[in-house]
Design an enzyme around this catalytic site. Structure first.
Site, PDB file in Angstrom:
ATOM      1  CB  ALA A 131      -0.738 -11.389   0.266  1.00  0.00           C
ATOM      2  N   GLY A 173      -0.524  -8.682   4.574  1.00  0.00           N
ATOM      3  CA  GLY A 173       0.890  -9.057   4.479  1.00  0.00           C
ATOM      4  C   GLY A 173       1.834  -7.881   4.697  1.00  0.00           C
ATOM      5  CD  GLU A 179       0.265 -11.443   7.705  1.00  0.00           C
ATOM      6  OE1 GLU A 179       0.091 -11.281   6.488  1.00  0.00           O
ATOM      7  OE2 GLU A 179      -0.036 -12.482   8.312  1.00  0.00           O
ATOM      8  CD  GLU A 210      -4.769 -10.498   6.355  1.00  0.00           C
ATOM      9  OE1 GLU A 210      -5.305  -9.773   7.223  1.00  0.00           O
ATOM     10  OE2 GLU A 210      -3.556 -10.491   6.119  1.00  0.00           O
TER      11      GLU A 210
HETATM   12  N1  CAA Z   1      -3.352  -6.960  -3.956  1.00  0.00           N
HETATM   13  C1  CAA Z   1      -3.394  -6.688  -5.268  1.00  0.00           C
HETATM   14  N2  CAA Z   1      -3.608  -5.440  -5.735  1.00  0.00           N
HETATM   15  C2  CAA Z   1      -3.778  -4.455  -4.838  1.00  0.00           C
HETATM   16  C3  CAA Z   1      -3.743  -4.692  -3.456  1.00  0.00           C
HETATM   17  C4  CAA Z   1      -3.512  -6.019  -3.013  1.00  0.00           C
HETATM   18  N3  CAA Z   1      -3.424  -6.327  -1.713  1.00  0.00           N
HETATM   19  N4  CAA Z   1      -3.959  -3.512  -2.821  1.00  0.00           N
HETATM   20  C5  CAA Z   1      -4.115  -2.588  -3.777  1.00  0.00           C
HETATM   21  N5  CAA Z   1      -4.010  -3.147  -4.999  1.00  0.00           N
HETATM   22  C6  CAA Z   1      -4.115  -2.491  -6.308  1.00  0.00           C
HETATM   23  C7  CAA Z   1      -5.572  -2.188  -6.633  1.00  0.00           C
HETATM   24  O1  CAA Z   1      -6.211  -3.321  -7.182  1.00  0.00           O
HETATM   25  C8  CAA Z   1      -5.412  -1.064  -7.648  1.00  0.00           C
HETATM   26  O2  CAA Z   1      -5.041  -1.637  -8.883  1.00  0.00           O
HETATM   27  P1  CAA Z   1      -5.680  -1.049 -10.260  1.00  0.00           P
HETATM   28  O3  CAA Z   1      -5.213   0.374 -10.299  1.00  0.00           O
HETATM   29  O4  CAA Z   1      -5.085  -1.924 -11.300  1.00  0.00           O
HETATM   30  O5  CAA Z   1      -7.167  -1.153 -10.113  1.00  0.00           O
HETATM   31  C9  CAA Z   1      -4.192  -0.314  -7.117  1.00  0.00           C
HETATM   32  O6  CAA Z   1      -3.500  -1.221  -6.252  1.00  0.00           O
HETATM   33  C10 CAA Z   1      -4.558   0.908  -6.302  1.00  0.00           C
HETATM   34  O7  CAA Z   1      -5.447   0.486  -5.282  1.00  0.00           O
HETATM   35  P2  CAA Z   1      -6.895   1.167  -5.049  1.00  0.00           P
HETATM   36  O8  CAA Z   1      -7.415   1.742  -6.320  1.00  0.00           O
HETATM   37  O9  CAA Z   1      -7.735   0.170  -4.351  1.00  0.00           O
HETATM   38  O10 CAA Z   1      -6.459   2.361  -4.083  1.00  0.00           O
HETATM   39  P3  CAA Z   1      -7.389   3.080  -2.990  1.00  0.00           P
HETATM   40  O11 CAA Z   1      -6.613   4.269  -2.524  1.00  0.00           O
HETATM   41  O12 CAA Z   1      -8.767   3.267  -3.497  1.00  0.00           O
HETATM   42  O13 CAA Z   1      -7.479   2.010  -1.772  1.00  0.00           O
HETATM   43  C11 CAA Z   1      -6.577   0.412  -0.216  1.00  0.00           C
HETATM   44  C12 CAA Z   1      -6.316   1.669  -1.068  1.00  0.00           C
HETATM   45  C13 CAA Z   1      -7.594   0.751   0.886  1.00  0.00           C
HETATM   46  C14 CAA Z   1      -5.263  -0.014   0.391  1.00  0.00           C
HETATM   47  C15 CAA Z   1      -7.162  -0.700  -1.128  1.00  0.00           C
HETATM   48  O14 CAA Z   1      -6.314  -0.832  -2.273  1.00  0.00           O
HETATM   49  C16 CAA Z   1      -7.254  -2.033  -0.462  1.00  0.00           C
HETATM   50  O15 CAA Z   1      -8.143  -2.259   0.323  1.00  0.00           O
HETATM   51  N6  CAA Z   1      -6.320  -2.966  -0.777  1.00  0.00           N
HETATM   52  C17 CAA Z   1      -6.354  -4.318  -0.298  1.00  0.00           C
HETATM   53  C18 CAA Z   1      -5.908  -4.395   1.159  1.00  0.00           C
HETATM   54  C19 CAA Z   1      -6.005  -5.827   1.661  1.00  0.00           C
HETATM   55  O16 CAA Z   1      -7.065  -6.396   1.740  1.00  0.00           O
HETATM   56  N7  CAA Z   1      -4.853  -6.403   2.044  1.00  0.00           N
HETATM   57  C20 CAA Z   1      -4.795  -7.734   2.558  1.00  0.00           C
HETATM   58  C21 CAA Z   1      -4.552  -8.703   1.468  1.00  0.00           C
HETATM   59  S1  CAA Z   1      -4.727 -10.377   1.996  1.00  0.00           S
HETATM   60  C22 CAA Z   1      -3.251 -10.767   2.734  1.00  0.00           C
HETATM   61  O17 CAA Z   1      -2.389  -9.950   2.891  1.00  0.00           O
HETATM   62  C23 CAA Z   1      -3.149 -12.201   3.152  1.00  0.00           C
HETATM   63  C24 CAA Z   1      -1.976 -12.520   3.985  1.00  0.00           C
HETATM   64  O18 CAA Z   1      -1.924 -12.243   5.143  1.00  0.00           O
HETATM   65  C25 CAA Z   1      -0.868 -13.266   3.407  1.00  0.00           C
END
Ligand code: CAA
Length: 260
Positions: free
Chosen positions: A66, A111, A114, A134
């Protein structure tokens, strides 16, 4: 179809839905969720759809979760509404009357996992990383992850993944029964299409009943679940396709199903 972040394409009886927001690793914000909901509705409304593949654009992510930027300032009420929308889309996926396949071609986190868990079948590329991170954000999965992961791999493994927040690779996902196969990255979509096209040759009403009975039966006591199966089995004997399927077998020819 003119959606911004989701594409829908048809290859004969197989619908391909692609989350297309690679700049944010296909993260699900409210708009993406809404568009996904619309795309699923359109795929279901297309009378010839027999299977659906869901994947992510960009070669790096299926869906990285998400949208954290959108959620960061949510109030509890906004979080409740966002979670409700997520749950509704996942439920819609599960309720589609044809099998769905998650082609997990990269990060499937939060998400994203999920979403994959709400599909009927899950195939992974060797680049895939799957997890529910999360708790690292001090929240819990909000689109059904606690429940669907637990049902998919058991309580013990679900706890480990959810409590550590660590992602697993495709090989581990296969080992714990989360993924069916691990494929070279470029072979993933062709393999999913092959499976989808095989499914598309089978009796569509039978597929829909099989899906329904498995889904509903999973939450019922065995006796009640078996009764569901018995009713669905009998119901199918009232269809033209059942007559055609069995006649085709006896006449040693391929069946031509009509979804009737
Ligand atoms: N939400 C918003 N933006 C996201 C995102 C997310 N879940 N995942 C990645 N992005 C964005 C980053 O912010 C980045 O944007 P910018 O270029 O503008 O800075 C872009 O995508 C590329 O990501 P990274 O630079 O972080 O890429 P990376 O290769 O270094 O890392 C990754 C990849 C390990 C997947 C890392 O992006 C990450 O950890 N993402 C978040 C994963 C996460 O925590 N997901 C769970 C979200 S909470 C949820 O889902 C709740 C629910 O159940 C409903």
């Amino acid at each position: 179809m003119t959606l911004e972040f989701v594409t829908l394409a048809f290859d004969g009886p197989v619908a391909l839905v692609t989350i297309d927001r690679p700049k944010a690793l296909n993260a699900l914000n409210a708009q993406v969720l809404q568009e996904l909901d619309q795309a699923l509705g359109l795929a279901a409304a297309h009378a010839d759809t027999r299977a659906l593949i869901l994947t992510g654009e960009g070669g790096k992510a299926f869906v990285a979760g998400a949208d954290i930027a959108e959620m960061a300032q949510y109030t509890p009420a906004q979080a409740l509404a966002f979670s409700a929308k997520g749950h509704q889309v996942m439920a819609r996926l599960e309720a589609l009357p044809f099998p769905t396949i998650a082609a997990v071609n990269g990060f499937a986190l939060g998400g994203g996992l999920e979403l994959a868990l709400a599909c009927d079948l899950l195939y992974a590329s060797e680049k895939a990383k799957l997890g529910l991170p999360e708790v690292s954000l001090a929240v819990i999965p909000g689109f059904g992850g606690t429940q669907r992961l637990m049902r998919a791999v058991g309580k013990l493994r679900a706890r480990e993944l959810i409590f550590t927040g660590e992602a697993i690779d495709a090989a581990k996902a296969k080992e714990i029964g989360l993924a069916l196969e691990v494929l070279p990255h470029d072979a993933l979509l062709p393999r999913c299409k092959e499976i989808a096209h095989t499914i598309a040759t089978r009796g569509p009403l039978a597929l829909s009943q099989a899906k329904r009975v498995i889904e509903a039966g999973a939450d019922l006591p065995l006796k009640d679940a078996n009764e569901l199966e018995r009713q669905a089995f009998a119901l199918l004997f009232g269809t033209d396709d059942q007559k055609e399927g069995m006649r085709a077998f006896l006449e040693k020819r391929k069946a031509a199903f009509k979804n009737l």
